[in-house]
Design an enzyme around this catalytic site. Sequence first.
Site, PDB file in Angstrom:
ATOM      1  N   GLY A 156      39.331 -39.166 -17.134  1.00 52.26           N
ATOM      2  CA  GLY A 156      38.626 -40.403 -16.812  1.00 52.26           C
ATOM      3  C   GLY A 156      39.199 -41.006 -15.555  1.00 52.26           C
ATOM      4  O   GLY A 156      40.228 -40.558 -15.039  1.00 52.26           O
ATOM      5  N   SER A 169      40.934 -43.793 -13.009  1.00 54.51           N
ATOM      6  CA  SER A 169      42.097 -44.669 -13.067  1.00 54.51           C
ATOM      7  C   SER A 169      41.691 -45.936 -13.818  1.00 54.51           C
ATOM      8  O   SER A 169      40.569 -46.423 -13.676  1.00 54.51           O
ATOM      9  CB  SER A 169      42.514 -45.009 -11.633  1.00 54.51           C
ATOM     10  N   SER A 170      42.577 -46.435 -14.664  1.00 57.68           N
ATOM     11  CA  SER A 170      42.376 -47.664 -15.447  1.00 57.68           C
ATOM     12  C   SER A 170      41.339 -47.537 -16.563  1.00 57.68           C
ATOM     13  O   SER A 170      40.937 -48.539 -17.139  1.00 57.68           O
ATOM     14  CB  SER A 170      42.008 -48.851 -14.543  1.00 57.68           C
ATOM     15  N   GLY A 174      41.855 -46.093 -19.477  1.00 54.29           N
ATOM     16  CA  GLY A 174      42.492 -46.188 -20.785  1.00 54.29           C
ATOM     17  C   GLY A 174      43.070 -44.895 -21.312  1.00 54.29           C
ATOM     18  O   GLY A 174      43.469 -44.818 -22.473  1.00 54.29           O
ATOM     19  N   LYS A 175      43.148 -43.872 -20.487  1.00 50.01           N
ATOM     20  CA  LYS A 175      43.656 -42.572 -20.935  1.00 50.01           C
ATOM     21  C   LYS A 175      45.085 -42.649 -21.456  1.00 50.01           C
ATOM     22  O   LYS A 175      45.386 -42.104 -22.518  1.00 50.01           O
ATOM     23  CB  LYS A 175      43.588 -41.551 -19.789  1.00 50.01           C
ATOM     24  N   SER A 176      45.956 -43.302 -20.707  1.00 46.37           N
ATOM     25  CA  SER A 176      47.363 -43.386 -21.127  1.00 46.37           C
ATOM     26  C   SER A 176      47.515 -44.179 -22.415  1.00 46.37           C
ATOM     27  O   SER A 176      48.339 -43.838 -23.264  1.00 46.37           O
ATOM     28  CB  SER A 176      48.214 -44.011 -20.025  1.00 46.37           C
ATOM     29  N   ASP A 191      49.962 -39.014 -13.566  1.00 46.30           N
ATOM     30  CA  ASP A 191      50.686 -40.124 -12.938  1.00 46.30           C
ATOM     31  C   ASP A 191      52.194 -39.886 -12.965  1.00 46.30           C
ATOM     32  O   ASP A 191      52.898 -40.225 -12.013  1.00 46.30           O
ATOM     33  CB  ASP A 191      50.366 -41.453 -13.625  1.00 46.30           C
TER      34      ASP A 191
END
Length: 189
Positions: free
Chosen positions: A11, A13-14, A16-18, A38
């Site tokens: 997905g 950046s930002s 919500g993957k992490s 990242d």
Amino acid sequence: MTPGRIIFLNGTSSSGKSSIARELLGLLDGVYSHLSVDAFNAMRAQRELSPEEFDAALRRTRLGFHRSVAAMAGVGNDLVVDHVLSEPWRLTDCLTVLRPEDVLFVGVHCPLPELERRERARGDRETGLAALQYDLVHAHGDYDLECDTSAESPRACAERIRDFLPHRPTPTAFSRLRARYSIDGSGAA
């Protein structure tokens, strides 16, 4: 040796993957490791580079990341991978080096206005990065499972992924994409 399973979150950046990955580590049976693109970027020297040097370093970092994922899974580690497939070569490289039957490919979606709001709130991302990636990341259009982090919490997305694992489709999205892109997995497309 039995190869490890890979839950591959893709997905912008930002998106919500992490956050989903952190939830998965607490929900899944067994020992999973979170490998994030990242984190690989953070390992690189942060000195000023020319645009050409930066592009070359970024490409080598991505290629190394993909091969690190393959190596970790190849020796039996179960993984949650967090990536941004914003350039077609990134996907084709992953399709080449990862065993498609081991990958659960998850699309992590979020509407652009919410991505932009999150990006501003985070303050650790280049403004406009999510917008640049938005139309590129999901261009291939094929996943085993998709989630929308504007409609569900990271925990709810992680629970859906956990509950979906025993019902993975055959062929997997990675298998279908390999066939579409004529990739045989031997390193040559």
